[in-house]
Design an enzyme around this catalytic site. Structure first.
Site, short mmCIF file in Angstrom:
data_model
loop_
_atom_site.label_atom_id
_atom_site.label_comp_id
_atom_site.label_asym_id
_atom_site.label_seq_id
_atom_site.Cartn_x
_atom_site.Cartn_y
_atom_site.Cartn_z
N CYS A 37 38.62 38.22 33.60
CA CYS A 37 38.71 38.10 35.06
C CYS A 37 37.33 37.92 35.68
CB CYS A 37 39.39 39.33 35.64
SG CYS A 37 38.68 40.91 35.15
N HIS B 77 37.53 44.13 41.52
CA HIS B 77 36.10 44.19 41.23
C HIS B 77 35.33 43.61 42.43
CE1 HIS B 77 37.05 44.94 37.03
NE2 HIS B 77 37.63 43.78 36.88
#
Lengths: 335, 335
Positions: free
Chosen positions: A140, A220
């Protein structure tokens, strides 16, 4: 129609299955799971044939009242491409199985790069996967970095990248993860693995990454610095980034100041599971100081690789080029 | 003995009072508080004369059974130096009061730099405060950055600093602060105020800072990049940093992987309130890539400015030089 088998039906696998099912040129051959939990029940409710990934747990499914279609080897044999969405490390164990059936396979970024012939990001190196039998969609965070760096590199050239990745401690469903009330340098040593991982996509890029872990679960957050080879205006750079289909440039007036409102926004847009497949990049944060570019972007760890997996399937088994595949994937998902 | 009055007895004020009381050449003239909470009771138990900071709340103290010594103006008149540890913005309001009594004053980093004649960090510019009547000790984060940058600048020269400051959302005692389970770019615009604030200490330094806020209360965490003018070995840089009295270089074998164990370590060392007055810098994180220096450091927002306040008092009212003052302060505190 490309028949896609999905081995592993957790966070990534279930999302890839839905995304594949939405494509006009693909069909889900089936999904494989190790144990009969709530996700197995939901897979059946969605109409996916459910294969058992581990032989000695196969009996657990009928015992739980869940119908199965056979062992995972049947699924692999019956698929044009398999997407391996098993936990990190298990993909490498499965490799010989896919090879035995001569079925091309796609692995996730938790695997070591050596598992595959090529590491993949649709925006950066789609064509590299065309003749590969084993393709790894990067993680990711690496996906988020690659999507941002590809256009900057093309437009302005990159001298050096320095990025701090402030990572969520675990996903919302991972009740055994930490930290609680702490901020960890993670790893303490520099660079983190992300820089070298970006080099699997851009081999000659000069990049240093630093990682942290914090008590959050939603997304994130990247603090990005790129020293460019030229010194464009921030407004120009912002326009270039706004033109990327998998970068969602957040307008100043949206009132989104963190990952919480971002996920709320995704839910209000009707996104399945509140997913954010794009890099979420704050427009106001796009800053140039001489040749130094800065920005903040949030990355949804559960979903940003999903369209990349779909494109990887097409790169291996279809005849579309990068632009056509990305457009088809985006259109089917509603990006 | 230098008589030090402390106006404001919250997070910083109470710590400065204890630190001043520990010095061989200083005495606490008294402390001033707005309201009679648990900290007021503790101030009296420690033997500090307690002055009332707000006239129309002065009655609340005797009503709560707490003895007071008079209004804050009496304390200001009776002090050689006042440390203003009131909330951000209140220091600026108090400025005329200190001037009226002709008492030199020290302000905290929450005030605008314009409140004072000089912004102060003991390691970087102690001498600048010698003739000043109004001195501002820079904030916890700016103090942490200045302590790190001063030796790097002296030893190797600095071309550019890029730092990401991942800040705790609030102190442990601030029950009304957030975020919970979020990561905020804060501010979204770049640079954060920290870069310009460092420039109050090093006016010609090229520095860009980015801020975030996360759900943690114990310490801030800095992800630091400094492009040096030379390219020393990481081991050399580590030695230079280990030689700084207010940088605690964390050895690899301590097993400290975040701010939680750091605070636990401080408590086990017998530090008052578990305070960490030094920059806490992971030795393993000290990395050189060409001329690019990297490291992680944690900053205890409640206490790292405390020894700086003590040195600022001595810079204004004493006759020690920087090295003597820092050594005396450190020795008295046990740094």
């Amino acid at each position: 129609m490309i028949r896609v088998g999905i081995n592993g039906y957790g966070t990534i696998g279930k999302r890839v299955a839905d995304a594949v099912a939405a494509q006009p040129d693909m069909t889900v051959a089936g999904v494989a799971k190790t144990s009969p939990n709530f996700e197995a029940t939901q897979a059946r409710k969605r109409g996916f044939d459910l294969y058992t990934a581990v032989e000695d747990r196969a009996d657990q499914f009928p015992a739980a009242g869940i119908e199965t279609a056979g062992p995972v080897d049947d699924l692999i044999a019956d698929s044009d491409v398999v997407v391996d969405a098993t936990p990190s490390g298990v993909g490498a164990e499965n490799r010989s199985r896919y090879a035995a059936h001569d079925t091309p396979a796609i692995y996730q970024g938790g695997e070591d790069a050596s598992v595959a012939d090529v590491s993949f990001n649709a925006r950066a190196n789609f064509e590299a996967a065309a003749d590969a039998d084993h393709v790894r969609v990067v993680s990711c965070n690496t996906t988020g970095l690659s999507r941002l760096l590809a256009p900057l590199r093309e437009q302005y050239g990159i001298e050096k990248v320095r990025a701090t990745l402030v990572r969520r401690g675990g996903d919302p469903g991972q009740t055994d993860r930490g930290p609680i009330n702490d901020i960890l340098p993670d790893p303490i040593t520099i660079p983190s693995h992300h820089g070298p991982d970006v080099n699997t996509i851009f081999p000659d890029l000069d990049i240093d990454t630093l990682g942290m872990k914090v008590p959050a679960t939603l997304m994130h957050m990247h603090s990005i610095n790129v020293t460019l080879e030229r010194d464009p205006d921030a407004a120009d750079v912002r326009d270039v980034l706004a033109g990327q289909s998998r970068i969602m440039l957040l307008d100043d007036d949206l009132g989104i100041d963190g990952t919480g409102p971002l996920k709320e926004y995704a839910q209000d847009m009707g996104r399945p599971r509140g997913d954010l497949w794009e890099n979420c990049l704050w427009g106001e944060s796009v800053t140039m100081d001489g040749r130094d570019f800065y920005c903040f972007q949030a990355i949804h760890q559960e979903s940003d690789v999903v369209p990349e997996n779909v494109d990887a399937v097409r790169a291996i088994a279809g005849d579309a080029d990068a632009a056509e595949s990305i457009a088809t994937t985006n259109d089917a998902l509603g990006i």
